[in-house]
Design an enzyme around this catalytic site. Structure first.
Site, short mmCIF file in Angstrom:
data_model
loop_
_atom_site.label_atom_id
_atom_site.label_comp_id
_atom_site.label_asym_id
_atom_site.label_seq_id
_atom_site.Cartn_x
_atom_site.Cartn_y
_atom_site.Cartn_z
N GLU A 285 -21.78 19.34 -34.68
CA GLU A 285 -20.43 19.91 -34.67
C GLU A 285 -20.43 21.30 -35.31
O GLU A 285 -19.76 22.22 -34.83
CB GLU A 285 -19.48 18.98 -35.44
CG GLU A 285 -18.05 19.04 -34.98
CD GLU A 285 -17.23 17.87 -35.54
OE1 GLU A 285 -17.03 16.91 -34.80
OE2 GLU A 285 -16.83 17.93 -36.71
N GLU A 288 -21.85 23.69 -32.92
CA GLU A 288 -20.86 23.95 -31.86
C GLU A 288 -19.80 24.93 -32.37
O GLU A 288 -19.41 25.86 -31.66
CB GLU A 288 -20.22 22.61 -31.47
CG GLU A 288 -19.53 22.63 -30.13
CD GLU A 288 -18.90 21.28 -29.80
OE1 GLU A 288 -19.02 20.33 -30.60
OE2 GLU A 288 -18.25 21.19 -28.74
N CYS A 311 -14.34 13.03 -34.72
CA CYS A 311 -15.00 11.82 -35.23
C CYS A 311 -14.04 10.64 -35.35
O CYS A 311 -14.48 9.53 -35.66
CB CYS A 311 -15.66 12.11 -36.56
SG CYS A 311 -14.55 12.87 -37.70
N SER A 331 -14.25 19.12 -30.43
CA SER A 331 -15.71 19.15 -30.35
C SER A 331 -16.16 18.05 -29.40
O SER A 331 -15.55 16.98 -29.34
CB SER A 331 -16.28 18.90 -31.75
OG SER A 331 -17.62 18.50 -31.66
N LYS A 370 -12.34 1.86 -34.08
CA LYS A 370 -13.79 1.87 -33.82
C LYS A 370 -14.19 0.67 -32.96
O LYS A 370 -15.19 0.71 -32.26
CB LYS A 370 -14.56 1.90 -35.13
CG LYS A 370 -14.42 3.22 -35.88
CD LYS A 370 -15.54 4.17 -35.53
CE LYS A 370 -15.26 5.63 -35.83
NZ LYS A 370 -15.06 6.01 -37.18
N GLU A 373 -13.39 1.97 -29.62
CA GLU A 373 -14.33 3.04 -29.26
C GLU A 373 -15.67 2.46 -28.78
O GLU A 373 -16.23 2.90 -27.76
CB GLU A 373 -14.58 3.94 -30.47
CG GLU A 373 -15.52 5.11 -30.19
CD GLU A 373 -15.89 5.88 -31.44
OE1 GLU A 373 -16.15 5.24 -32.49
OE2 GLU A 373 -15.92 7.12 -31.39
N GLU A 378 -18.32 4.86 -21.55
CA GLU A 378 -19.25 6.00 -21.65
C GLU A 378 -20.23 5.84 -22.81
O GLU A 378 -21.19 6.59 -22.91
CB GLU A 378 -18.48 7.33 -21.76
CG GLU A 378 -17.55 7.48 -22.93
CD GLU A 378 -16.11 7.10 -22.60
OE1 GLU A 378 -15.91 6.12 -21.86
OE2 GLU A 378 -15.19 7.76 -23.12
N CYS A 516 -10.15 7.91 -43.35
CA CYS A 516 -10.67 6.55 -43.15
C CYS A 516 -10.49 5.66 -44.39
O CYS A 516 -10.45 4.44 -44.26
CB CYS A 516 -12.15 6.60 -42.78
SG CYS A 516 -12.47 7.58 -41.32
S1 SF4 Z 1 -10.16 4.69 -40.02
FE1 SF4 Z 1 -8.42 5.84 -39.21
S2 SF4 Z 1 -8.96 7.98 -39.65
FE2 SF4 Z 1 -10.86 6.80 -39.79
S3 SF4 Z 1 -11.76 6.92 -37.76
FE3 SF4 Z 1 -10.53 5.04 -37.84
S4 SF4 Z 1 -8.55 5.60 -36.98
FE4 SF4 Z 1 -9.60 7.50 -37.55
#
Ligand code: SF4
Ligand code: SF4
Ligand code: SF4
Ligand code: FES
Length: 587
Positions: A285, A288, A311, A331, A370, A373, A378, A516
Site C-alpha cells: 500500500e 502504491e 484493509c 488501494s 472478515k 470477506e 475472488e 478494529c
Molecule cells: S473490525 Fe471493523 S474496522 Fe476492523 S476490519 Fe472489521 S469491520 Fe473493519
C-alpha cells in the site's frame, strides 16, 4: 452551559443542561435499570427510543412515570427511583417483555451476556405471570457473518440507530405493527441481499440474542481433528488487547503470549500473526501511495487520489454499494487477513511441500465482516479459499473455555516463524489512525531516504470520528484524512466526490468505532466506550515496546520478497496481494 440542579432519592446533583435524569442518577452512583437505552460516548451512538420503559422513575408534580433515559433533567426537579409504583411498573414491564420472548436461554448465543437476562435477574423475576403468544413468525436469516433471530427481538431499535445514524448504511428499519413489529431490512430481505456491509456493529449493540455472529468454532474443531490437514491460525492485532476481558481481565490487558500458548494447546500446527501480513500490506500500500503521488507530482492529471486504505472489508463493501463512482481510488491491496491467506496457501504451502487443499487457514478476528470477506469468490483458487475459517475474539474465548484451558495458568509463547514475525507498525493496524501511521513510517523513509526523525505520528491518533493532519515528508506536505465509523467515512467520501477541497492525498477508513479494537466480534462493551479507548492505549503500548517498529524492517517480510515475490508491486505481488472492486447493486 450552566449546570442545573436536581434531587434524586433525596440526593442533590448538578448536571449540564441537556442531560437526562439517567445521567444525573449515574453521576450520583444510583443504578436505574435500562434496556433499550445505549449511549456510546464519543461516537454518534445514542439510542433514545425510550421503547422499553424499564427505566421509569417518579417525578414530583408529574402524573405519569417518566422514562429516565429520555427525560431531560430540569432545574429543581425532584425524582424518586425506588417507590413501590416504580418497582411494580418495572417488574410488569419486564414480565411483559419476557412473556413473548423465547425461553431458550440454555442454548442462546447471548446467554451470559444478555442484558434482558441480567435485567430479569436484577428485578428478581422468578415466574412470568403474564402469558401470551411467543412470536414465531420470523425465520432465522443466516449470512456467513451474522444470524438474525427476530423472534428474540425486543424492539429496542439499537441496531437501527447504529446502522442508520452511526454507520449511515440504512440496511435496517422498523417494520410491521404490534406483535409483528420487528427491525428488518426492507421487504424482509435477507441481509446478504441488502446494502449491509457486514460490519457487525448491530450485533455489538443488540442487548439480546436477536443478532449474533455465525459461529464457525465447531468447523475449526473438526478441521483440527482431521489428521490429513495441516491447520494454521493467524491472529489479528486487536484480539490480543481484548481477549482477556472474556476471562475477567481489565479492558486493555495485553495477553498476547498466553493467547499464543492457548492456540498451541488447542492444537494448531502453527500459530501466526496477522501483524506479519499487516507489514506486508504496508509494503504494497505504501508503494502504491508513493507511486500515485509520484505520478501526480510529475504533472499527470488522472491520478486516482486521495488513495483510500482498503484493509477493512466492511468499508470496501460500503464503497462498492454506496460510492461506486469512487471505486478506483481505494488501494488495490488486499486486507492483511487475505494477504496472509494468499501467502500461506502459496509461499508457505511450498515451504511445507503440501497442496494448498491440505492446508487449513483459520483466522481469529475482531471482525464479523472478515467472515464475509473470506467467502468472496475472488479470494479463492479453484474453489479453495485462501482463508478457510474465521472466528471472532468471542468465539476464540468460548473455544478456550470449551477445551478446558485456564488461560491465566499459561506461560507466554512466541508466534511461530516465518509468518509470525512482525513490527510495531503491524500491530497499530488494530486502531483508528494506525494503518495510515504505519504506511507513513515506511513511505517517509522510502521517499526521503533518511530515517524518520520521530517514529510516532501523534497527530494522526485519537478518537475523533473524522481527523485531518498534515505530514511533512522533508518539504513535501501530505494531507491525511482519517475516519472511523462508516457515517464519518461517508462525510469524507462526499467531500472527495465534491472535488476534494481539503486536498487529501491519503485517507484511512475503518468501519468500526475506534477501528478494529471496537469490531463487531470483540467482547461486548455494553455501551462503555472507555473500554475501546483502553484497548487503543494497549495497542500503542505494544507498538512502543516492539524492538522494530517499521514494516520495511520486518526481516521475514523482506525474505518473502527476496525468495518469492521479487519487489513490492511486482507482477507476482500484484497477482497474489492485490484485488479489484466492483459495483454492488443492492437494496
Ligand atoms: S473490525 Fe471493523 S474496522 Fe476492523 S476490519 Fe472489521 S469491520 Fe473493519
Ligand atoms: S435486533 Fe436486537 S438491537 Fe435490534 S431492535 Fe431487536 S433486540 Fe434491539
Ligand atoms: S452489519 Fe453493519 S451494515 Fe449490516 S445491518 Fe448491521 S450495522 Fe448495518
Ligand atoms: S431504557 Fe429507558 S425506555 Fe428503555
Amino acid at each position: 452551559m450552566s449546570d442545573i440542579r436536581i434531587v434524586i432519592d433525596g440526593k442533590e446533583v448538578f448536571v449540564p443542561k441537556g442531560s437526562t435524569i439517567l445521567d444525573g442518577a449515574k453521576k450520583l452512583g444510583i443504578t436505574i435499570p435500562t434496556l433499550c437505552h445505549l449511549d456510546l460516548h464519543d461516537t454518534k451512538m445514542v439510542n433514545q427510543t425510550a421503547s422499553c420503559r424499564v427505566c421509569v422513575v417518579e417525578v414530583e408534580g408529574r402524573g405519569n412515570l417518566a422514562p429516565s433515559c429520555a427525560t431531560p433533567a430540569l432545574d429543581g426537579m425532584v425524582v424518586r427511583t425506588n417507590t413501590m409504583r416504580v418497582l411494580e411498573t418495572r417488574k410488569t414491564v419486564t414480565e411483559l417483555i419476557l412473556s413473548d420472548h423465547p425461553k431458550d436461554c440454555l442454548t442462546c448465543s447471548q446467554s451470559g451476556e444478555c442484558e434482558l437476562q441480567d435485567l430479569a435477574e436484577m428485578i428478581g423475576i422468578r415466574d412470568i405471570n403474564i402469558t401470551g403468544n411467543e412470536m414465531s413468525t420470523y425465520k432465522k436469516d443466516y449470512s456467513t457473518s451474522i444470524i438474525r433471530d427476530m423472534d428474540k427481538c425486543i424492539m429496542c431499535r439499537r441496531c437501527e440507530t447504529m446502522c442508520n445514524n452511526v454507520q449511515e448504511v440504512g440496511a435496517l428499519s422498523g417494520i410491521n405493527r404490534g406483535f409483528n413489529a420487528v427491525v428488518s431490512p426492507a421487504f424482509e430481505l435477507p441481509l446478504t441481499e441488502t446494502v449491509c456491509t457486514h460490519c457487525g456493529q448491530c450485533v455489538a449493540v443488540c442487548p439480546v440474542g436477536a443478532l449474533s455472529e455465525n459461529d464457525h468454532t465447531w468447523k475449526v474443531v473438526e478441521a483440527l481433528a482431521n489428521p490429513e490437514k495441516t491447520v494454521i491460525v493467524q491472529v489479528a492485532p486487536a484480539v490480543r488487547v481484548a481477549l482477556g476481558e472474556e476471562f475477567g481481565h481489565a479492558p486493555g490487558t495485553i495477553i498476547t503470549g498466553k493467547m499464543v500458548t492457548a492456540l498451541k494447546q488447542i492444537g494448531f500446527d502453527q500459530v501466526f500473526d496477522t501483524d506479519f501480513a499487516a507489514d506486508l500490506t504496508i509494503m504494497e500500500e505504501g508503494t502504491e501511495l508513493l507511486g500515485r503521488l509520484g505520478r501526480f507530482l510529475a504533472g499527470e492529471k488522472d491520478v486516482p487520489l486521495p488513495i483510500l486504505t482498503s484493509c477493512c472489508p466492511a468499508w470496501v463493501n460500503f464503497v462498492e454499494s454506496q460510492f461506486p463512482d469512487l471505486i478506483d481510488i481505494p488501494s488495490s491491496a488486499k486486507s492483511p487477513q487475505q494477504m496472509f491467506g494468499a501467502v500461506a496457501k502459496s509461499y508457505y504451502a511450498d515451504i511445507l511441500k503440501i497442496d494448498r487443499k491440505d492446508l487449513v487457514v483459520v483466522s481469529v478476528m475482531p471482525c464479523l465482516a472478515k467472515k464475509y470477506e473470506a467467502d468472496r469468490v475472488e479470494f479463492s483458487v479453484d474453489g479453495n479459499p485462501d482463508v478457510d475459517l474465521v472466528i471472532s475474539t468471542r468465539e476464540l474465548a468460548h473455544l478456550i473455555e470449551q477445551v478446558n484451558i485456564d488461560i491465566d495458568e499459561l506461560e507466554d509463547s512466541e508466534f511461530d516463524k516465518p509468518l509470525g514475525v512482525s513490527t510495531g507498525a503491524g500491530v497499530i493496524f488494530g486502531s483508528t489512525g494506525g494503518v495510515i501511521e504505519a504506511a507513513l513510517r515506511t513511505a517517509y523513509e522510502v521517499h526521503v531516504k533518511k530515517p524518520l526523525p520521530k517514529i510516532d505520528f501523534e497527530q494522526l491518533r485519537g478518537f475523533e470520528g473524522v481527523r485531518a493532519a498534515e505530514v511533512d515528508f522533508d518539504g513535501l506536505k501530505l494531507n491525511i484524512g482519517i475516519a472511523h465509523g462508516l457515517g464519518n467515512a461517508k462525510a469524507l467520501l462526499t467531500e472527495i466526490r465534491n472535488g476534494n477541497p481539503r486536498n487529501f492525498h491519503a485517507i484511512e477508513v475503518m468501519a468500526c468505532p475506534g477501528g478494529c479494537i471496537g469490531g463487531g466480534g470483540q467482547p461486548y462493551h455494553h455501551g462503555d466506550s472507555s473500554i475501546i479507548k483502553k484497548r487503543m492505549d494497549a495497542i500503542y503500548q505494544i507498538d512502543q515496546d516492539m524492538p522494530i517498529r517499521k514494516s520495511h524492517e520486518n526481516e521475514a517480510v523482506m525474505e518473502l520478497y527476496d525468495k518469492y515475490l521479487g519487489e513490492p508491486m511486482s507482477h507476482k505481488a500484484h497477482d497474489l496481494l492485490h484485488t479489484h472492486y466492483s459495483q454492488k447493486d443492492k437494496a
